[in-house]
Design an enzyme around this catalytic site. Structure first.
Site, PDB file in Angstrom:
ATOM      1  N   ARG A 101       0.789  -1.246   0.000  1.00  0.00           N
ATOM      2  CA  ARG A 101       0.000   0.000   0.000  1.00  0.00           C
ATOM      3  C   ARG A 101       0.812   1.281   0.000  1.00  0.00           C
ATOM      4  O   ARG A 101       0.472   2.236  -0.668  1.00  0.00           O
ATOM      5  CB  ARG A 101      -0.931   0.026   1.223  1.00  0.00           C
ATOM      6  CG  ARG A 101      -2.129  -0.864   1.068  1.00  0.00           C
ATOM      7  CD  ARG A 101      -3.017  -0.733   2.295  1.00  0.00           C
ATOM      8  NE  ARG A 101      -3.939  -1.849   2.371  1.00  0.00           N
ATOM      9  CZ  ARG A 101      -4.412  -2.358   3.497  1.00  0.00           C
ATOM     10  NH1 ARG A 101      -4.040  -1.838   4.659  1.00  0.00           N
ATOM     11  NH2 ARG A 101      -5.248  -3.352   3.469  1.00  0.00           N
ATOM     12  N   CYS A 132      -9.625  -1.355   5.433  1.00  0.00           N
ATOM     13  CA  CYS A 132     -11.087  -1.225   5.479  1.00  0.00           C
ATOM     14  C   CYS A 132     -11.539   0.046   6.199  1.00  0.00           C
ATOM     15  O   CYS A 132     -12.455   0.737   5.736  1.00  0.00           O
ATOM     16  CB  CYS A 132     -11.701  -2.462   6.122  1.00  0.00           C
ATOM     17  SG  CYS A 132     -10.866  -2.995   7.623  1.00  0.00           S
ATOM     18  N   SER A 162     -14.895  -9.538  12.104  1.00  0.00           N
ATOM     19  CA  SER A 162     -14.594 -10.104  10.781  1.00  0.00           C
ATOM     20  C   SER A 162     -13.366  -9.458  10.154  1.00  0.00           C
ATOM     21  O   SER A 162     -12.788 -10.012   9.221  1.00  0.00           O
ATOM     22  CB  SER A 162     -15.803  -9.973   9.850  1.00  0.00           C
ATOM     23  OG  SER A 162     -16.423  -8.731  10.011  1.00  0.00           O
ATOM     24  N   GLY A 163     -12.934  -8.316  10.690  1.00  0.00           N
ATOM     25  CA  GLY A 163     -11.673  -7.726  10.255  1.00  0.00           C
ATOM     26  C   GLY A 163     -10.500  -8.664  10.533  1.00  0.00           C
ATOM     27  O   GLY A 163      -9.453  -8.560   9.910  1.00  0.00           O
ATOM     28  N   HIS A 246     -17.866  -2.124  10.216  1.00  0.00           N
ATOM     29  CA  HIS A 246     -17.144  -1.214  11.102  1.00  0.00           C
ATOM     30  C   HIS A 246     -17.938   0.094  11.242  1.00  0.00           C
ATOM     31  O   HIS A 246     -18.550   0.569  10.275  1.00  0.00           O
ATOM     32  CB  HIS A 246     -15.781  -0.839  10.512  1.00  0.00           C
ATOM     33  CG  HIS A 246     -14.776  -1.954  10.493  1.00  0.00           C
ATOM     34  ND1 HIS A 246     -14.958  -3.156  11.137  1.00  0.00           N
ATOM     35  CD2 HIS A 246     -13.551  -2.030   9.914  1.00  0.00           C
ATOM     36  CE1 HIS A 246     -13.895  -3.918  10.952  1.00  0.00           C
ATOM     37  NE2 HIS A 246     -13.019  -3.269  10.206  1.00  0.00           N
ATOM     38  N   GLN A 321     -17.409  -3.804   6.223  1.00  0.00           N
ATOM     39  CA  GLN A 321     -15.991  -3.718   5.850  1.00  0.00           C
ATOM     40  C   GLN A 321     -15.523  -4.912   5.036  1.00  0.00           C
ATOM     41  O   GLN A 321     -14.513  -4.819   4.355  1.00  0.00           O
ATOM     42  CB  GLN A 321     -15.126  -3.469   7.082  1.00  0.00           C
ATOM     43  CG  GLN A 321     -14.533  -4.683   7.737  1.00  0.00           C
ATOM     44  CD  GLN A 321     -15.540  -5.551   8.458  1.00  0.00           C
ATOM     45  OE1 GLN A 321     -16.724  -5.240   8.551  1.00  0.00           O
ATOM     46  NE2 GLN A 321     -15.064  -6.665   8.983  1.00  0.00           N
TER      47      GLN A 321
END
Ligand code: A2P
Length: 344
Positions: A101, A132, A162-163, A246, A321
């Site tokens: 990134r 996210c 779930s992240g 989120h 997210q």
């Protein structure tokens, strides 16, 4: 024209969602190639009601399957090792991990915010999907920056389990079951450093030297890269016992002299693609995870001007997210890439 598409991490939380989103967006697929570790090679994933066999991720699998677009969501170390083989095979890599990134020549893209950055994909063959929490935040920051000019952002997040992938979701469910069986103390804690059921944990990812966490610094650095602007950002990232979506409490400080008009803010957000405003406090209407889950919109509400400073606005921001923050953003990047490449 249709493309040969690979999904690396096909059996994971984001991978499984990618198949649903690819179908929802009618992605032009010729051949679909689900890839995962040797552990799950031979198992099946579902796409458009059909079962497709998962193949093992190898150095040669991209070339063998003539992959043209490769979505990666199997963790940073897998992207670090295997993205190059996809690129060498001639594919564009759309990477969901944090690995590439912040590399200067890798575009970091939210298609509604900075689609033009996709054009530099050829330099490395890789387009990075932001974190996210960053994606859903910049979806609301972009129209506000265009409206008044943003100087500073203070954000606290309420991030779903779930992240942390499927293991994160399983851990919350197991701890809730253990709570009802009066054995919560003995339940496993692997995905998170502390019990997550009936708790909140003010730490996501590892500590940095400056006292912030890695997740918090991602929100700082990625926001500046996507917005092409040195906006000051301070984040506090918190894990909460929510399965999916989120939430973020955001305070935006505009340039000196700006007088925030809440109606103007609301209209700017409503006009922005894929943002929806739910903002009627008197009737108990505002964004919540149960509203955003399984949708592709970023929801904004609780919009209010600061009581003391006319150049400050506060609001609440919620998005799924796994979709908006990962799978849907990646698929939208893919569609934009196809559109741009076809114009060349
Ligand atoms: P597998 O199921 O074979 O382990 P999540 O984010 O939900 O935890 O999912 C992680 C995804 O990354 C899964 O699809 C997982 O596949 C995949 N993965 C993990 N390690 C590897 C590896 N060494 N090689 C290929 N895929 C991997």
């Amino acid at each position: 024209r249709k493309f040969n598409v690979a999904v690396v991490g096909a059996t994971g939380a984001v991978g499984e969602e990618l198949f649903r989103v690819l179908k929802d967006y009618n992605f032009p697929i010729n051949k679909l190639v689900p890839l995962a570790s040797a552990r799950s090679a031979g198992s099946k994933v579902e796409y458009d009601g059909k079962e497709i066999t998962v193949l093992e991720l190898t150095e040669t699998c991209f070339e063998e399957n003539e992959v043209e677009i490769a979505f990666f969501s199997a963790g940073g170390s897998i992207s670090e090792k295997y993205a190059r083989y996809a690129v060498e095979a001639g594919a564009v890599v759309i990477d969901n991990t944090s690995h590439f990134r912040m590399e200067a020549n890798v575009p970091l893209v939210v298609p509604e915010v900075n689609p033009e950055d996709i054009a530099s994909w050829r330099e490395t063959g890789i387009i990075a999907n932001p974190n996210c929490s960053t994606i859903q935040m910049v979806m609301s920051l972009k129209p506000l920056d265009e409206l008044y000019g943003i100087k500073r952002v203070d954000v606290s997040t309420y991030q779903a389990v779930s992240g942390a992938g499927k293991t994160g979701m399983e851990e919350l469910v197991k701890q809730m079951q253990a709570f009802f069986a009066f054995s919560l103390e003995d339940s496993e804690k692997n995905a998170f450093a502390h019990q997550i059921a009936l708790n909140v944990i003010p730490q996501i990812d590892v500590a940095q030297a400056n006292g912030f966490t890695k997740e918090e610094m991602k929100m700082v650095n990625e926001t500046q890269k996507i917005m092409h602007k040195e906006i000051a950002v301070a984040a506090t990232c918190v894990r909460v016992p929510v399965l999916r979506s989120h939430s973020e409490s955001i305070t935006v400080t505009f340039e000196d002299g700006v007088e925030v008009d809440v109606n103007e803010v609301r209209e700017a957000l409503e006009r922005f693609e894929n943002v929806e405003v739910i903002d009627d406090l008197e009737n108990n209407a505002y964004p919540m995870p149960i509203i955003s889950t399984d949708t592709d919109a970023t929801y904004v509400g609780r919009i209010r001007r600061d009581v003391y400073s006319p150049n400050i606005v506060h609001y609440f921001n919620v998005a799924d997210q796994v979709r908006v923050g990962a799978a849907t953003n990646a698929v939208r990047i893919g569609l934009k890439w196809i559109e741009m490449e076809n114009e060349i």
